[in-house]
Every structure is written in C-alpha cells, then in structure tokens.
Design a protein around this motif. Sequence first.
Motif, PDB file in Angstrom:
ATOM      1  N   LEU A 275      16.911 191.937  45.910  1.00 27.42           N
ATOM      2  CA  LEU A 275      15.813 191.699  44.969  1.00 27.42           C
ATOM      3  C   LEU A 275      14.760 190.762  45.544  1.00 27.42           C
ATOM      4  O   LEU A 275      13.553 190.993  45.400  1.00 27.42           O
ATOM      5  N   VAL A 276      15.217 189.701  46.190  1.00 28.69           N
ATOM      6  CA  VAL A 276      14.295 188.685  46.720  1.00 28.69           C
ATOM      7  C   VAL A 276      13.538 189.197  47.937  1.00 28.69           C
ATOM      8  O   VAL A 276      12.355 188.875  48.138  1.00 28.69           O
ATOM      9  N   ILE A 277      14.238 189.996  48.757  1.00 27.61           N
ATOM     10  CA  ILE A 277      13.620 190.532  49.982  1.00 27.61           C
ATOM     11  C   ILE A 277      13.547 192.049  49.874  1.00 27.61           C
ATOM     12  O   ILE A 277      14.420 192.765  50.392  1.00 27.61           O
ATOM     13  N   PRO A 278      12.545 192.589  49.191  1.00 29.35           N
ATOM     14  CA  PRO A 278      12.432 194.043  49.026  1.00 29.35           C
ATOM     15  C   PRO A 278      11.925 194.718  50.300  1.00 29.35           C
ATOM     16  O   PRO A 278      10.800 195.209  50.382  1.00 29.35           O
ATOM     17  N   ASN A 279      12.779 194.709  51.314  1.00 29.31           N
ATOM     18  CA  ASN A 279      12.439 195.250  52.619  1.00 29.31           C
ATOM     19  C   ASN A 279      13.395 196.395  52.945  1.00 29.31           C
ATOM     20  O   ASN A 279      14.591 196.309  52.669  1.00 29.31           O
ATOM     21  N   SER A 280      12.870 197.446  53.547  1.00 27.14           N
ATOM     22  CA  SER A 280      13.677 198.648  53.802  1.00 27.14           C
ATOM     23  C   SER A 280      14.864 198.373  54.705  1.00 27.14           C
ATOM     24  O   SER A 280      15.994 198.800  54.427  1.00 27.14           O
ATOM     25  N   MET A 281      14.646 197.647  55.795  1.00 25.92           N
ATOM     26  CA  MET A 281      15.741 197.353  56.726  1.00 25.92           C
ATOM     27  C   MET A 281      16.740 196.383  56.107  1.00 25.92           C
ATOM     28  O   MET A 281      17.951 196.504  56.313  1.00 25.92           O
ATOM     29  N   ALA A 282      16.224 195.426  55.354  1.00 21.48           N
ATOM     30  CA  ALA A 282      17.116 194.472  54.679  1.00 21.48           C
ATOM     31  C   ALA A 282      17.999 195.202  53.674  1.00 21.48           C
ATOM     32  O   ALA A 282      19.188 194.886  53.523  1.00 21.48           O
ATOM     33  N   PHE A 283      17.439 196.201  53.013  1.00 22.23           N
ATOM     34  CA  PHE A 283      18.201 196.978  52.033  1.00 22.23           C
ATOM     35  C   PHE A 283      19.337 197.739  52.717  1.00 22.23           C
ATOM     36  O   PHE A 283      20.478 197.748  52.232  1.00 22.23           O
ATOM     37  N   LEU A 284      19.047 198.378  53.839  1.00 16.18           N
ATOM     38  CA  LEU A 284      20.079 199.120  54.567  1.00 16.18           C
ATOM     39  C   LEU A 284      21.169 198.183  55.085  1.00 16.18           C
ATOM     40  O   LEU A 284      22.364 198.509  55.025  1.00 16.18           O
ATOM     41  N   THR A 285      20.753 197.019  55.575  1.00 19.14           N
ATOM     42  CA  THR A 285      21.730 196.037  56.067  1.00 19.14           C
ATOM     43  C   THR A 285      22.647 195.571  54.942  1.00 19.14           C
ATOM     44  O   THR A 285      23.870 195.491  55.095  1.00 19.14           O
ATOM     45  N   CYS A 286      22.037 195.285  53.790  1.00 17.92           N
ATOM     46  CA  CYS A 286      22.837 194.845  52.641  1.00 17.92           C
ATOM     47  C   CYS A 286      23.748 195.960  52.133  1.00 17.92           C
ATOM     48  O   CYS A 286      24.858 195.688  51.651  1.00 17.92           O
ATOM     49  N   SER A 287      23.309 197.200  52.261  1.00 19.84           N
ATOM     50  CA  SER A 287      24.143 198.334  51.842  1.00 19.84           C
ATOM     51  C   SER A 287      25.421 198.395  52.665  1.00 19.84           C
ATOM     52  O   SER A 287      26.514 198.623  52.135  1.00 19.84           O
ATOM     53  N   VAL A 288      25.276 198.186  53.978  1.00 19.59           N
ATOM     54  CA  VAL A 288      26.454 198.165  54.849  1.00 19.59           C
ATOM     55  C   VAL A 288      27.378 197.015  54.458  1.00 19.59           C
ATOM     56  O   VAL A 288      28.599 197.190  54.323  1.00 19.59           O
ATOM     57  N   LEU A 289      26.805 195.835  54.271  1.00 19.79           N
ATOM     58  CA  LEU A 289      27.609 194.651  53.948  1.00 19.79           C
ATOM     59  C   LEU A 289      28.295 194.783  52.593  1.00 19.79           C
ATOM     60  O   LEU A 289      29.455 194.379  52.434  1.00 19.79           O
ATOM     61  N   ILE A 290      27.593 195.343  51.618  1.00 16.39           N
ATOM     62  CA  ILE A 290      28.206 195.551  50.302  1.00 16.39           C
ATOM     63  C   ILE A 290      29.381 196.516  50.411  1.00 16.39           C
ATOM     64  O   ILE A 290      30.420 196.325  49.772  1.00 16.39           O
ATOM     65  N   GLY A 291      29.221 197.560  51.217  1.00 16.36           N
ATOM     66  CA  GLY A 291      30.323 198.496  51.442  1.00 16.36           C
ATOM     67  C   GLY A 291      31.531 197.817  52.056  1.00 16.36           C
ATOM     68  O   GLY A 291      32.678 198.067  51.666  1.00 16.36           O
ATOM     69  N   ILE A 292      31.268 196.919  52.995  1.00 16.92           N
ATOM     70  CA  ILE A 292      32.365 196.200  53.670  1.00 16.92           C
ATOM     71  C   ILE A 292      33.096 195.291  52.687  1.00 16.92           C
ATOM     72  O   ILE A 292      34.322 195.355  52.548  1.00 16.92           O
ATOM     73  N   VAL A 293      32.356 194.441  51.999  1.00 14.24           N
ATOM     74  CA  VAL A 293      33.004 193.451  51.127  1.00 14.24           C
ATOM     75  C   VAL A 293      33.641 194.097  49.890  1.00 14.24           C
ATOM     76  O   VAL A 293      34.550 193.519  49.287  1.00 14.24           O
ATOM     77  N   SER A 294      33.170 195.291  49.525  1.00 11.61           N
ATOM     78  CA  SER A 294      33.761 195.957  48.359  1.00 11.61           C
ATOM     79  C   SER A 294      35.246 196.252  48.580  1.00 11.61           C
ATOM     80  O   SER A 294      36.037 196.228  47.625  1.00 11.61           O
ATOM     81  N   GLN A 295      35.613 196.500  49.820  1.00 12.25           N
ATOM     82  CA  GLN A 295      37.009 196.824  50.118  1.00 12.25           C
ATOM     83  C   GLN A 295      37.919 195.605  50.015  1.00 12.25           C
ATOM     84  O   GLN A 295      39.137 195.743  49.873  1.00 12.25           O
ATOM     85  N   LEU A 296      37.345 194.402  50.075  1.00  9.28           N
ATOM     86  CA  LEU A 296      38.136 193.185  49.888  1.00  9.28           C
ATOM     87  C   LEU A 296      38.625 193.067  48.446  1.00  9.28           C
ATOM     88  O   LEU A 296      39.535 192.277  48.163  1.00  9.28           O
ATOM     89  N   LYS A 297      38.020 193.829  47.550  1.00  9.33           N
ATOM     90  CA  LYS A 297      38.498 193.860  46.161  1.00  9.33           C
ATOM     91  C   LYS A 297      39.251 195.153  45.852  1.00  9.33           C
ATOM     92  O   LYS A 297      40.323 195.134  45.257  1.00  9.33           O
ATOM     93  N   GLU A 298      38.661 196.280  46.259  1.00  9.73           N
ATOM     94  CA  GLU A 298      39.217 197.575  45.861  1.00  9.73           C
ATOM     95  C   GLU A 298      40.644 197.776  46.356  1.00  9.73           C
ATOM     96  O   GLU A 298      41.528 198.187  45.594  1.00  9.73           O
ATOM     97  N   ILE A 299      40.896 197.484  47.618  1.00  9.34           N
ATOM     98  CA  ILE A 299      42.218 197.742  48.196  1.00  9.34           C
ATOM     99  C   ILE A 299      43.276 196.797  47.631  1.00  9.34           C
ATOM    100  O   ILE A 299      44.362 197.247  47.235  1.00  9.34           O
TER     101      ILE A 299
END
Length: 371
Positions: A275-299
């Motif tokens: 939200l704070v950094i509405p940048n295309s590359m920042a969004f893709l980077t955060c998408s990868v990181l969100i995918g990674i950290v999501s598994q720390l809860k899901e599994i």
Amino acid sequence: MEVLIIANIYLTSKSVVSSSIIPLLMSGTSFISTLLVPLVSKRFALNKIMLFSQASKTGLLLIFTVALYLWPRLSLLGVCVLMILITLLDGFEGPVTAAMIVHYTTDLIKANAISSVCFQTIDILGWVYGGVLFSILGLYRSLLITIILFGIATWMTSLLPRVAFDELKNETDRQTLIKGWKLLLKNPILYTLVGIEFFEEFANLIWVSTIILVFVSERLHESTRYWGYANMTYSVGITLGGLLVFKISEKLLERKVYSMMTSLVLTASLILVILVIPNSMAFLTCSVLIGIVSQLKEIPEITILQENIPENQMVNISSAFEIISVIRFGMLLLVMSFITQKFGITVSFLLATISLLIEAGLIFKYKKYFA
C-alpha cells in the motif's frame, strides 16, 4: 489440472461468456464431491479411491479426445459435462490426500511441506506449459500428451500401499455425514481453528482476481496481464516456503504457535508495504515473500489438525473443513466486493491487514490448544 486448462482455452476460443462458466462449475461440483467423501471412504480404502479417481479422469479425457476428433464442433454442453465429471473426481482428492498422509508417515510436518511443494510446482507447470503446449502443438497433440501423463499418474497411484479401513456397515449414511461435524463441535482445537480461519479467509480475498485487479489498475496502473505475473510469483513463493518449512521442520515442530503468528504478522506487514509503495516491482517482490511466509502458518496448521484427529476420522473432518471453507469463501467474497466497491481498494487492504493481526492475537490467546 492441464485438461481443465485446455478445456478452458477451448471454451474461450468459442466465446468469452463460455469461459466464465468454468469457475462456477468447478466450485459447485467440488462442493458436492467434498460432501460425498465420507460416504465413499467408509466403503473403500483411501488408496483405492485415489486410484479410481485418477483412472476415471484418464478414461474421461480419452473419451473427450476421441469425441472431439470425431465431432470437431463438440457442443458447449459436452465440454461442460466433461469438466463437471473431472471436477467431481478431483474433489475427492483433497480430503483423501490429507488423510492418506497420516497413514503413510509419522513426520507430518515434513510430509505436508513436501506435499505443498509438489502441488504448487504442478500448478505452476500446469498453468505455464498447458497454454504453451496448446499454442505450439495444437489441441489434439496437447490432449495426447496429457493422456500419457494421466496414464503414468494412474500407474503410480496403483503402486500406493493399501490403507486399512473399517467398513462401518452398522453406521447409517446420515451418521457418516454428520460424524465429522459432531467431532468438530466437541473438539476445542478444531472449532477454534474454524473460528480464527474466518479472519484469514477474509484477508486472503484481496488476492481474488476481481479484487486484486482493481488494485493493479488503480494503484499500479498496469494491465490485466500483469496480474498473471503476480499470481505466478505468489505460487513460486509458496513453493519456496514449502522447501523452507521442510528444511527447518524440526524447529517448527517445537514452535508451531510462534511460526503461525510470525507468518500472519509478516504477511500483514508486507500488505502495508504494498500500500505504501505502489510500485510494480515492489508488488511482485512482496508477492513472492507473502507466498513464502504463508507456508510458515499453513503447514504447521495442517499438522496440528492431523495430530489431533483419529486416523479413521481424518476424512470426515477434512470434508467438514472443506465445506465450511467453500461456504465461508462465498459469503465473505460478497462482503469484500461490497467494501471494495463502496469504500475503495485501500480500505479493503487495510481491513485485510487488521484481520491478519487479529488472527495472530487469537492464536496467541488460545496457544494452549496449538502447542
């Protein structure tokens, strides 16, 4: 997966309206098959259900290919019937797979991590190469390759060790259908999980195409094609997260509660960054990181579920959880869509962040159940 992708492409080539039928068919049919899982599992061994499902899908795909070859102008109804049947068979595999893992291994967290990595890798490759195969080889050759892959999968499924089961002849179908629900209501761990999942389900709705496309167009000023890249990076992140969990599984086993809390707090923080950094590359980077950290809860969460359910009732509980998830998803999607339309995408993202932090607080409050 790939046959549904090819069918989707086939329908899209007919009309855009036709392609919109696909998610409706898949959602409704999956709900029906999930509801029927307990009835089927009380009569057949889990590995036999998996084998029947895989072999039937292979046969249906073969029939579809022959029919399409003989009648190139196959009707929309014919394609929809195929997709309904395949989705119906697919719906059995989620609860059955979760139950089979418990029977085949004692190291549940590693097994769940590997399962997550495999499924996400298959999804990524399926979506990427399904379209590539279709564009390069054409419809019939793509279907032929898919049939061969399905045949190999059927053969490998037939090699699975037999899972022993209790054939409950004295138990009525009604008793079988409500067994999982009764256990869910009696077990504080299970109904607490259902309660806290409400907040995460609501937060995850910002990634649904109808919501995230608003963010992509209004905040990032990108085309709809960009959303496909974001979806892909998220899936890659989930795969990497599964590998990370596998690597540190012994540490997570002792700290499941804190792993789940950390995942939620980090995800909320990354959404704020977007939200704070509405940048295309920042969004893709955060998408990868969100995918990674999501598994720390899901599994760890799946592992907690498996550890606190008797093996012979795992299918019943998994079915109940799936049904709740489908119903909850539909209801909350209406709420999130209304909020986005009425108050804007920024409010939706902020509410998602708050929901994740509330869930983290609830996990800490009820940590005695998850330790």
